[in-house]
Design a protein around this motif. Structure first.
Motif, PDB file in Angstrom:
ATOM      1  N   HIS A  60       0.795  -1.397   0.206  1.00  0.00           N
ATOM      2  CA  HIS A  60      -0.038   0.257   0.130  1.00  0.00           C
ATOM      3  C   HIS A  60       0.932   0.825  -0.089  1.00  0.00           C
ATOM      4  N   GLY A  61       1.581   1.039  -0.516  1.00  0.00           N
ATOM      5  CA  GLY A  61       3.165   2.523  -0.685  1.00  0.00           C
ATOM      6  C   GLY A  61       4.084   2.659   0.448  1.00  0.00           C
ATOM      7  N   LYS A  62       4.180   1.632   1.079  1.00  0.00           N
ATOM      8  CA  LYS A  62       5.073   1.717   2.210  1.00  0.00           C
ATOM      9  C   LYS A  62       6.550   1.450   1.306  1.00  0.00           C
ATOM     10  N   ALA A  63       6.593  -0.085   0.537  1.00  0.00           N
ATOM     11  CA  ALA A  63       7.467  -0.180   0.219  1.00  0.00           C
ATOM     12  C   ALA A  63       8.314   0.996  -0.945  1.00  0.00           C
ATOM     13  N   GLU A  64       8.071   1.320  -1.572  1.00  0.00           N
ATOM     14  CA  GLU A  64       8.086   3.362  -1.684  1.00  0.00           C
ATOM     15  C   GLU A  64       8.547   4.204  -0.906  1.00  0.00           C
ATOM     16  N   GLY A  65       7.716   3.638   0.446  1.00  0.00           N
ATOM     17  CA  GLY A  65       7.934   4.903   1.390  1.00  0.00           C
ATOM     18  C   GLY A  65       9.175   4.592   1.445  1.00  0.00           C
ATOM     19  N   VAL A  66       9.453   3.350   2.458  1.00  0.00           N
ATOM     20  CA  VAL A  66      10.853   2.956   3.619  1.00  0.00           C
ATOM     21  C   VAL A  66      11.839   3.359   2.566  1.00  0.00           C
ATOM     22  N   PHE A  67      11.558   2.895   0.745  1.00  0.00           N
ATOM     23  CA  PHE A  67      13.101   3.153   0.459  1.00  0.00           C
ATOM     24  C   PHE A  67      13.511   4.852   0.225  1.00  0.00           C
ATOM     25  N   GLY A  68      12.009   5.817  -0.229  1.00  0.00           N
ATOM     26  CA  GLY A  68      12.089   7.285   0.311  1.00  0.00           C
ATOM     27  C   GLY A  68      13.017   7.594   1.075  1.00  0.00           C
ATOM     28  N   GLU A  69      12.874   7.000   2.587  1.00  0.00           N
ATOM     29  CA  GLU A  69      13.294   7.144   3.492  1.00  0.00           C
ATOM     30  C   GLU A  69      15.114   7.079   3.667  1.00  0.00           C
ATOM     31  N   VAL A  70      15.326   5.614   3.308  1.00  0.00           N
ATOM     32  CA  VAL A  70      16.314   5.263   2.958  1.00  0.00           C
ATOM     33  C   VAL A  70      17.185   6.136   1.769  1.00  0.00           C
ATOM     34  N   LEU A  71      16.990   6.509   1.191  1.00  0.00           N
ATOM     35  CA  LEU A  71      17.204   7.770  -0.231  1.00  0.00           C
ATOM     36  C   LEU A  71      18.147   8.692   0.632  1.00  0.00           C
ATOM     37  N   ALA A  72      17.263   9.231   2.047  1.00  0.00           N
ATOM     38  CA  ALA A  72      17.095  11.052   2.188  1.00  0.00           C
ATOM     39  C   ALA A  72      18.036  10.532   3.607  1.00  0.00           C
ATOM     40  N   LEU A 118       9.133   7.834  -3.205  1.00  0.00           N
ATOM     41  CA  LEU A 118      10.552   7.967  -3.614  1.00  0.00           C
ATOM     42  C   LEU A 118      11.286   9.459  -2.146  1.00  0.00           C
ATOM     43  N   ARG A 119      10.686  10.040  -2.557  1.00  0.00           N
ATOM     44  CA  ARG A 119      11.650  11.402  -2.367  1.00  0.00           C
ATOM     45  C   ARG A 119      12.660  11.291  -3.531  1.00  0.00           C
ATOM     46  N   THR A 120      12.243  11.490  -5.007  1.00  0.00           N
ATOM     47  CA  THR A 120      13.026  11.699  -6.109  1.00  0.00           C
ATOM     48  C   THR A 120      12.301  12.690  -6.831  1.00  0.00           C
ATOM     49  N   ASP A 121      12.854  13.212  -7.590  1.00  0.00           N
ATOM     50  CA  ASP A 121      12.444  14.209  -8.601  1.00  0.00           C
ATOM     51  C   ASP A 121      12.654  13.195  -9.913  1.00  0.00           C
ATOM     52  N   VAL A 122      12.987  12.749  -9.805  1.00  0.00           N
ATOM     53  CA  VAL A 122      13.006  11.982 -11.739  1.00  0.00           C
ATOM     54  C   VAL A 122      12.590  10.171 -11.146  1.00  0.00           C
TER      55      VAL A 122
END
Length: 319
Positions: A60-72, A118-122
């Protein structure tokens, strides 16, 4: 935990992020889910994997969410990896069942949401997750062209589509489709059986759309194989005599080649001339590292060894 690994630029192997983000229940992710995602990403990078595959529906979107946290929390990581995500499936919500939705406006909205999580621009590659029978290919093409013009998505592909569907969509696109993600493994062999059962009574039972592998190969649409490790059927979760025999054969080949059974499984896919890129979806860092040689070494299987694996898994001779 610091993540340090060289960027290989090699898409020989892809990490599928469906296991990240905790439970499949809607709601927020936990701090420990972020830590677990970081450990998995580190294991993938240590194993030479720099392409990561998502979908907006995973957890439910959490996979992208935690990945974005790691990127940040990891400066410079985004520049060293390739990010792929998918849209087009809407999960069930209350009394509404799950549906497919590839309307242009929906694609634009889903991509915006994925970019935020994902906290990304692209996004490097966007795949259309499943065919939507109500979709207008011209409407899809307009949405994809807009995303590309805005610099939000670099390349596009599909998932779970046959040759005719790919060709129909491509006629409306100025940009080439670069990938088609299908379930393919030593267990799920219908994509392979289809090609050799032509003109036999067994052909009707296969059901794989004829010509899909050939279309993708001829048009530079890279085949990505999800379920590539066959859900562990040959590497510890054997449940039948046939699976046990295949597992024994994998172990013998792995020992002879000083690698792991997981690598042999992936090499079997990679050895195909379609240049299949396996997607591994395990959430266990040790199992990711067992796939390292499939990312860093060319497939070391002879013609005869490749066929021996196929024949063992199918449990009978070719027609």
């Amino acid at each position: 935990m610091a993540i340090t690994a060289p960027v290989t630029g090699d898409t020989r192997l892809i990490y599928g992020c469906m296991a990240l983000g905790g439970s499949w229940e809607p709601g927020p992710y936990r701090a420990e889910d972020i830590d677990e995602a970081e450990a998995v990403i580190e294991a993938a990078l240590d194993s030479g994997i720099t392409m990561f595959d998502h979908a907006d529906i995973y957890r439910h979107g959490k996979a992208e969410g935690v990945f974005g946290e790691v990127l940040a929390r990891t400066p410079g990581l985004r520049e060293r990896i390739t990010l792929q995500t998918k849209c087009g499936i809407r999960l069930a919500d209350g009394d509404r069942p799950g549906i497919y939705d590839l309307r242009g406006a929906s694609i634009l909205r889903r991509v915006e949401e994925s970019l935020t999580r994902l906290r990304t621009d692209v996004i490097d590659v966007l795949l259309l997750h499943r065919p939507d029978p109500l979709a207008d290919p011209a409407d899809i093409a307009e949405a994809l062209a807009s995303l590309h013009r805005q610099g939000l998505v670099r390349q596009f592909g599909v998932s779970n589509m046959n040759a005719a569907q790919c060709a129909h969509l491509q006629r409306h696109l100025d940009l080439p489709l670069v990938a088609n993600q299908l379930e393919m493994s030593l267990h799920r062999r219908d994509w392979l059986e289809d090609g050799v059962l032509v003109n036999t009574p067994a052909a009707a039972a296969v059901g794989f759309p004829a010509g899909t592998v050939e279309y993708c190969t001829a048009n530079a649409v890279r085949l990505q194989a999800y379920g590539a490790l066959a859900q562990g059927r040959f590497t510890g979760r054997e449940s039948s005599v046939g699976e046990h025999a295949t597992a024994e054969h994998l172990r013998a080949l792995a020992k002879a080649k000083e690698t792991t059974p997981e690598t042999i499984l992936l090499w079997w896919l990679q050895r195909h001339p379609a240049r299949i890129a396996p997607v591994i979806g395990t959430g266990r860092p040790e199992r990711i590292r067992a796939c390292r040689d499939a990312a860093l070494r060319a497939p070391d299987l002879s013609h005869e060894e490749w066929y021996s694996l196929w024949l063992t898994a199918r449990g009978g001779p070719l027609p």
